[in-house]
Design an enzyme around this catalytic site. Structure first.
Site, PDB file in Angstrom:
ATOM      1  N   SER A  94     -17.354  -4.166 -13.038  1.00  0.00           N
ATOM      2  CA  SER A  94     -17.716  -5.425 -13.699  1.00  0.00           C
ATOM      3  C   SER A  94     -19.028  -6.005 -13.212  1.00  0.00           C
ATOM      4  CB  SER A  94     -16.599  -6.449 -13.461  1.00  0.00           C
ATOM      5  OG  SER A  94     -16.456  -6.693 -12.068  1.00  0.00           O
ATOM      6  N   HIS A 141     -14.676   0.331   0.203  1.00  0.00           N
ATOM      7  CA  HIS A 141     -13.529  -0.549   0.471  1.00  0.00           C
ATOM      8  C   HIS A 141     -12.374   0.147   1.172  1.00  0.00           C
ATOM      9  CE1 HIS A 141     -15.100  -3.130  -3.115  1.00  0.00           C
ATOM     10  NE2 HIS A 141     -15.754  -3.367  -1.998  1.00  0.00           N
ATOM     11  N   GLN A 196     -16.153   1.953  -5.078  1.00  0.00           N
ATOM     12  CA  GLN A 196     -15.380   0.789  -4.646  1.00  0.00           C
ATOM     13  C   GLN A 196     -13.892   1.127  -4.598  1.00  0.00           C
ATOM     14  OE1 GLN A 196     -16.501  -2.954  -6.743  1.00  0.00           O
ATOM     15  NE2 GLN A 196     -18.054  -1.689  -7.741  1.00  0.00           N
ATOM     16  N   ASN A 197     -13.516   2.272  -5.168  1.00  0.00           N
ATOM     17  CA  ASN A 197     -12.112   2.640  -5.264  1.00  0.00           C
ATOM     18  C   ASN A 197     -11.595   3.184  -3.941  1.00  0.00           C
ATOM     19  OD1 ASN A 197     -12.359   1.982  -7.972  1.00  0.00           O
ATOM     20  ND2 ASN A 197     -12.828   4.086  -8.573  1.00  0.00           N
ATOM     21  N   VAL A 198     -10.324   2.941  -3.678  1.00  0.00           N
ATOM     22  CA  VAL A 198      -9.711   3.433  -2.439  1.00  0.00           C
ATOM     23  C   VAL A 198      -8.914   4.711  -2.674  1.00  0.00           C
ATOM     24  CG1 VAL A 198      -9.660   1.147  -1.369  1.00  0.00           C
ATOM     25  CG2 VAL A 198      -7.690   1.919  -2.718  1.00  0.00           C
ATOM     26  N   TYR A 251       0.815  -1.219   0.000  1.00  0.00           N
ATOM     27  CA  TYR A 251       0.000   0.000   0.000  1.00  0.00           C
ATOM     28  C   TYR A 251       0.848   1.268   0.000  1.00  0.00           C
ATOM     29  CZ  TYR A 251      -3.990  -3.015   0.240  1.00  0.00           C
ATOM     30  OH  TYR A 251      -4.923  -3.970  -0.081  1.00  0.00           O
ATOM     31  N   GLY A 296     -17.812   1.974 -14.725  1.00  0.00           N
ATOM     32  CA  GLY A 296     -16.508   1.319 -14.662  1.00  0.00           C
ATOM     33  C   GLY A 296     -16.387   0.189 -13.671  1.00  0.00           C
ATOM     34  N   ARG A 329       1.255   1.832  -3.634  1.00  0.00           N
ATOM     35  CA  ARG A 329       0.014   2.336  -4.227  1.00  0.00           C
ATOM     36  C   ARG A 329      -0.188   3.813  -3.919  1.00  0.00           C
ATOM     37  NH1 ARG A 329      -5.332  -0.811  -4.028  1.00  0.00           N
ATOM     38  NH2 ARG A 329      -5.586   0.602  -5.787  1.00  0.00           N
TER      39      ARG A 329
END
Length: 240
Positions: free
Chosen positions: A176, A106, A88-90, A55, A174, A58
């Site tokens: 799935s 998340h 959902q993105n961090v 992380y 964006g 990241r």
């Protein structure tokens, strides 16, 4: 009468146009790491040093990234709509673009939280991006990434469901539609509420009535969505 409530669920596809790799790409973030080693509760217990290092990298990538036209377009829509984003993105690209209401399912990459007390959270800055298993918060607690690992509950899923139930328009960008529980949010849209799904490779929406699919990448898709909604944007200012 207030503005219509526009609720938007975003996934990795919206950040991909800012240069942030998605986990499922062939050259994505899982390429060099088995997923359960770097993003699970078991992985953290087994090798916290690896998790912190993963992380840290990241965060360095995120600092170099910038919000893209899709992020900016959603901010523009706040002029006409009461916009709420469930992501959902961090990453923090929605916030950096200027979005007012962002709910992270998340976790958040630029934050760390106490191992002892999950309610205690601190925000990192660009000059202090790295953490280790020995990192302590200002309260003296050992800290961990403020990320919802696999095998952990998603604390914000109930507030997210409530937002979806209140939506006058629901948009998915964006994602799935296979990562649960986020993928199940679309099931809570009230009957008759318009649904738009923006993705260059959209998943099947069979069994979900009334979905308008916009088969485009996030930036171009948000531009098309704005036109459909009758929103006037000077596209030259932000369209790729």
């Amino acid at each position: 009468m207030g503005k219509p409530k526009l609720v938007i669920s975003t996934g990795a596809g919206i950040s991909a146009e800012s240069g942030i790799k998605t986990f499922r790409d062939s050259d994505g973030l899982w390429e060099n790491y088995p997923v359960m080693e770097v993003a699970s509760a078991d992985g953290f217990r087994k090798n916290p040093e690896l998790i912190h290092r993963f992380y840290n990298e990241r965060r360095k990538q995120l600092i170099e990234a910038k919000p893209n036209p899709a992020h900016m377009g959603l901010v523009e829509l706040e002029k006409d709509y009461d916009v709420y984003i469930i992501t959902q993105n961090v990453d923090d690209l929605h916030e950096r673009a200027g979005s007012e209401h962002v709910l992270h399912l998340h976790g958040e990459l630029m934050k760390i939280r106490s191992i002892r007390n999950p309610e205690y959270v601190e925000t990192l800055d660009k000059d202090h991006l790295e953490t280790t298993p020995a990192t302590r918060g200002k309260n003296g607690d050992l800290m961990r990434p403020h990320i919802v690992f696999f095998q952990e509950a998603v604390p914000n899923i109930e507030p997210a469901i409530e937002l979806v139930r209140e939506a006058d328009i629901f948009v998915v960008i964006g994602t799935s539609l296979v990562v649960y529980p986020a993928a199940g949010l679309i099931q809570f849209v009230r009957p008759g509420v318009p649904i738009y799904y923006i993705d260059p490779n959209p998943a099947s929406t069979a069994g979900i009535p009334g979905v308008h699919v916009i088969k485009e990448k996030a930036g171009k898709g948000v531009a098309e969505l704005a036109k459909i909604l009758g929103h006037k944007i000077n596209f030259r200012n932000w369209k790729k």
